[in-house]
Design a protein around this motif. Structure first.
Motif, PDB file in Angstrom:
ATOM      1  N   UNK A   1     124.164 -38.978 123.086  1.00 31.96           N
ATOM      2  CA  UNK A   1     122.888 -38.631 122.445  1.00 31.96           C
ATOM      3  C   UNK A   1     122.011 -37.815 123.390  1.00 31.96           C
TER       4      UNK A   1
ATOM      5  N   UNK B   1     119.941 -29.549 121.637  1.00 32.59           N
ATOM      6  CA  UNK B   1     118.948 -29.222 120.613  1.00 32.59           C
ATOM      7  C   UNK B   1     117.713 -28.587 121.243  1.00 32.59           C
TER       8      UNK B   1
ATOM      9  N   UNK C   1     118.400 -25.126 121.966  1.00 33.75           N
ATOM     10  CA  UNK C   1     118.488 -24.405 120.695  1.00 33.75           C
ATOM     11  C   UNK C   1     117.096 -24.047 120.180  1.00 33.75           C
ATOM     12  N   UNK C   2     116.163 -24.983 120.316  1.00 37.92           N
ATOM     13  CA  UNK C   2     114.796 -24.701 119.860  1.00 37.92           C
ATOM     14  C   UNK C   2     114.197 -23.570 120.682  1.00 37.92           C
TER      15      UNK C   2
ATOM     16  N   UNK D   1     109.708 -36.967 122.617  1.00 32.34           N
ATOM     17  CA  UNK D   1     110.160 -37.939 121.623  1.00 32.34           C
ATOM     18  C   UNK D   1     111.583 -38.398 121.920  1.00 32.34           C
TER      19      UNK D   1
ATOM     20  N   UNK E   1     116.516 -46.913 123.181  1.00 30.65           N
ATOM     21  CA  UNK E   1     117.922 -47.203 122.899  1.00 30.65           C
ATOM     22  C   UNK E   1     118.557 -47.927 124.088  1.00 30.65           C
TER      23      UNK E   1
ATOM     24  N   UNK F   1     109.215 -39.602 113.208  1.00 31.92           N
ATOM     25  CA  UNK F   1     109.533 -40.316 114.442  1.00 31.92           C
ATOM     26  C   UNK F   1     108.627 -41.521 114.629  1.00 31.92           C
TER      27      UNK F   1
ATOM     28  N   UNK G   1     123.120 -49.766 115.307  1.00 28.86           N
ATOM     29  CA  UNK G   1     123.700 -48.721 114.464  1.00 28.86           C
ATOM     30  C   UNK G   1     122.600 -47.901 113.794  1.00 28.86           C
TER      31      UNK G   1
ATOM     32  N   UNK H   1     119.589 -47.428 114.836  1.00 29.60           N
ATOM     33  CA  UNK H   1     118.921 -46.591 115.830  1.00 29.60           C
ATOM     34  C   UNK H   1     119.733 -45.326 116.124  1.00 29.60           C
ATOM     35  N   UNK H   2     121.036 -45.511 116.403  1.00 27.12           N
ATOM     36  CA  UNK H   2     121.855 -44.361 116.787  1.00 27.12           C
ATOM     37  C   UNK H   2     121.934 -43.357 115.637  1.00 27.12           C
TER      38      UNK H   2
ATOM     39  N   UNK I   1     118.621 -41.541 115.326  1.00 30.20           N
ATOM     40  CA  UNK I   1     118.410 -40.586 116.421  1.00 30.20           C
ATOM     41  C   UNK I   1     119.208 -39.320 116.151  1.00 30.20           C
ATOM     42  N   UNK I   2     120.437 -39.502 115.689  1.00 33.48           N
ATOM     43  CA  UNK I   2     121.269 -38.342 115.381  1.00 33.48           C
ATOM     44  C   UNK I   2     120.639 -37.542 114.234  1.00 33.48           C
TER      45      UNK I   2
ATOM     46  N   UNK J   1     117.919 -35.397 115.490  1.00 34.73           N
ATOM     47  CA  UNK J   1     118.390 -34.178 116.147  1.00 34.73           C
ATOM     48  C   UNK J   1     118.758 -33.123 115.103  1.00 34.73           C
TER      49      UNK J   1
ATOM     50  N   UNK K   1     115.658 -31.489 113.932  1.00 31.04           N
ATOM     51  CA  UNK K   1     115.153 -30.468 114.855  1.00 31.04           C
ATOM     52  C   UNK K   1     115.941 -29.172 114.746  1.00 31.04           C
ATOM     53  N   UNK K   2     117.264 -29.288 114.612  1.00 31.78           N
ATOM     54  CA  UNK K   2     118.088 -28.077 114.480  1.00 31.78           C
ATOM     55  C   UNK K   2     117.667 -27.315 113.229  1.00 31.78           C
TER      56      UNK K   2
END
Lengths: 114, 531
Positions: free
Chosen positions: A32, A39, A42-43, A83, A91, B140, B164, B166-167, B170-171, B174, B177-178
């Motif tokens: 992660x 990312x 990329x931004x 963030x 995590x 967020x 699970x 959380x992960x 988080x993904x 991301x 954001x992309x």
């Protein structure tokens, strides 16, 4: 410049996804983190690669906009870094709690027998 | 500028202030923390009602410029009918869950109250924002608070499910954001109203990149909404969370649905056939998956979790048809099913209190082998069994929830479902395509399946062959369930007004011209350059 950045983003994303799919929680968190670096890059790239240009526009001089960097992606990436940093820290805490409660670092909380 | 002009920002500021206040209160004064939380949530409901009245009374949305810069450069909040309605729904659901938690859950760990208020802030912000990047920030905030709530109080099952959750989220962030970066690199703006004007004027050569960005963004929202095949985390996480948390999380999946609807209608004016098809197919697949899981689930918690899937899948599929009437009906259904889901989550916990694992296992084997009936017959049956008042109340609420979630008459779930079916079948005499018929078929099938699932769970719960202990239920735990069900009842009685409101909201969302014009024409206060 473009090819280096594109390769960097690609390699980070690829490694991140591979690690994300691994069974150990530590691998997942590193995955992660790598993905969030990708990312962030990329931004920055979404605001055009301009080299060493200032993002602050000088009001006095009438200069063409080409000689300035776009400030918005830089603001965005700053927020995104903060963030993703905070959530990664969270995590990490959860990961340690899970390790302590279940006695294993497998993402499912138990080992799978082969 | 009067105080009412600032109403749009109140649903965000109020929970934030409350959370700060609660954090400064001493750990030894739980009553003070609880009373701040309850006061703030009641005020949030009041603000929600005022906001709904404000946007319903005027023509077009209320726009609030943060920092007083002129659009499209400013960060802004926009409240139109759908946003105001969902803010109110969130507040009502939160109030019910909070009252429920006062009985015991608030004392089970630390920081329940501030996390609860921050969650409210994130959800309200996500509904109200008019800017793509702030949407990310509020998402967020909502997620960070929900991580804390899902782990509250930490047990092994909760941490495992929460990890699970959380992960995956988080993904999804991301991906979010992309998507935002791709859209920004093509259009050069993140203001949602400005996007609506920029996108149609784009050079066709740049469209593929924009579409890719929008698709990546949509995947992030579909994960949140729990669309199949991105939904496997949902039921496990919700079932592991404590009842009041699961009840407020029911609104979190609706945030994903709302943003999908809003952005699709704004950016592509709702006529991007591919997006509509994806929503429709994704929604139908979710409904199908949810139907099978509702039939298969043995635990009440999982049954409730899959009902969340059914509800968001139904809304997604109907929204995917793109017609304004259907969207209005789907909104009506969304409100009614979210209220019912909240009530059901709370009810699940109360009902589970009187059960033991052994009785559960026996009930399952009885169903499979049918051994209990014969032995029961030999005993002389008492004429008329006395049902304890608690069980009667729980049973009645259970029937109410089941009818609402399965969409059976006469409650508001049925009205929502009927309106959706009527809209999909079309009153204008036009031919109903394959998509329309499959929605009709799956909606009816899912209603039937949930009826079976709920009757089975109810029979096992309330008519056990084994003697069971009556759970001790306090008034403050029963009252929120009553409140939520009473609201559904009110929706049924006042269905014409409610439906008129949701139809107006849907018309606003699906014809965003006015939204866009009004947002872009808003002048900073004082007419200056701001700052």
């Amino acid at each position: 410049m473009e090819i280096v950045l594109a390769l960097a983003i690609g390699i980070l994303t690829g490694s991140g996804i591979w690690l994300l799919l691994r069974p150990r929680t530590f691998q997942v968190i590193v995955g992660l983190a790598l993905l969030s670096y990708a990312v962030n890059l990329f931004i920055v790239a979404s605001g055009r690669l301009g080299g060493a240009l200032a993002p602050v526009i000088d009001k006095a001089g009438e200069v063409p906009l080409d000689s300035y960097a776009d400030p918005l992606p830089q603001a965005l990436v700053l927020t995104a870094i903060v963030i993703s940093f905070a959530t990664t820290a969270l995590l990490l805490v959860v990961l340690l709690t899970a390790r302590g409660l279940s006695g294993t670092d497998h993402v499912d909380g138990r080992e799978h027998r082969r | 500028m009067t105080l009412l002009d600032h109403l749009v920002i109140a649903p965000i500021l109020l929970p934030l202030l409350a959370a700060i206040l609660i954090l400064t209160a001493y750990e030894r004064t739980p009553h003070l923390k609880a009373s701040i939380n309850v006061t703030a949530t009641v005020l949030q409901v009041v603000v929600g009602v005022l906001l709904v009245m404000q946007v319903d009374g005027q023509n077009g949305p209320s726009v609030y410029l943060l920092g007083n810069w002129a659009p499209p450069f400013s960060i802004l909040l926009v409240a139109d009918r759908i946003a105001a309605l969902l803010v109110l729904l969130t507040a009502v659901l939160a109030l019910a869950a909070l009252l429920f938690s006062l009985a015991r859950w608030q004392r089970a760990g630390t920081h329940f109250h501030p996390l609860f208020q921050l969650f409210l802030m994130g959800v309200s912000g996500a509904f109200l924002t008019g800017d793509l990047f702030n949407l990310f920030v509020f998402f967020e905030v909502m997620l960070a608070a929900s991580y804390g709530l899902v782990f509250y109080p930490a047990t092994e099952a909760r941490v495992r499910a929460g990890l699970h959750y959380l992960v995956i989220n988080l993904f999804a962030s991301l991906l979010f954001l992309i998507g935002v970066a791709l859209i920004y690199s093509v259009t050069g703006t993140l203001n949602m109203a400005h996007l609506a004007t920029v996108v149609p004027a784009l050079d066709p050569a740049q469209k593929p990149l924009l579409h890719a960005g929008a698709a990546v963004l949509a995947v992030a929202f579909l994960i949140k909404a729990g669309a199949w095949p991105l939904c496997f985390w949902l039921a496990t996480t919700y079932a592991a969370a404590i009842a009041p948390v699961a009840a407020v999380l029911a609104i979190a999946s609706k945030v994903g649905v709302y943003t999908l609807l809003r952005l699709w209608q704004l950016m592509f004016d709702g006529n991007e056939a591919f997006a509509g098809l994806c929503l429709l197919l994704g929604g139908l697949a979710t409904v199908l998956f949810g139907t099978l899981c509702v039939l298969a689930s043995q635990e009440l918690g999982r049954l409730a979790g899959y009902s969340v899937l059914l509800s968001s899948g139904t809304v997604l599929a109907v929204i995917g048809t793109g017609s304004s009437t259907a969207i209005g009906a789907a909104l009506f259904y969304l409100v009614s099913s979210t209220l019912a889901l909240g009530a059901f989550w709370l009810l699940v916990e109360l009902a589970e209190r009187g059960r033991s694992a052994v009785a559960d296992l026996l009930a399952v084997t009885q169903e499979a082998f049918g051994t209990a009936e014969e032995s029961d017959l030999e005993e002389p049956e008492p004429v008329g069994v006395i049902i304890p008042a608690t069980m009667a109340l729980l049973g009645l609420s259970f029937i109410g929830c089941a009818l609402l979630l399965a969409g059976m008459p006469p409650l508001s779930g049925f009205l929502g479902k009927y309106a959706m079916l009527a809209a999909v079948l079309g009153g204008d005499g036009s031919a109903v395509g394959v998509a329309g018929w499959s929605i009709v078929a799956l909606l009816l099938l899912s209603g039937f399946a949930s009826l079976i699932g709920f009757s089975r769970a109810g029979m096992r719960l309330f008519w056990p062959a084994l003697p069971r202990t009556v759970p001790t239920v306090r008034v403050i735990e029963m009252a929120p369930i009553g409140l939520l069900l009473a609201l559904c009842l009110a929706m049924m009685v006042g269905a014409d007004r409610m439906m008129a409101f949701t139809q107006a909201a849907a018309a606003e969302v699906s014809q965003p011209v006015q939204y866009v014009e009004q947002v872009l024409a808003t002048l900073p206060y004082g007419g200056g350059e701001g700052g």
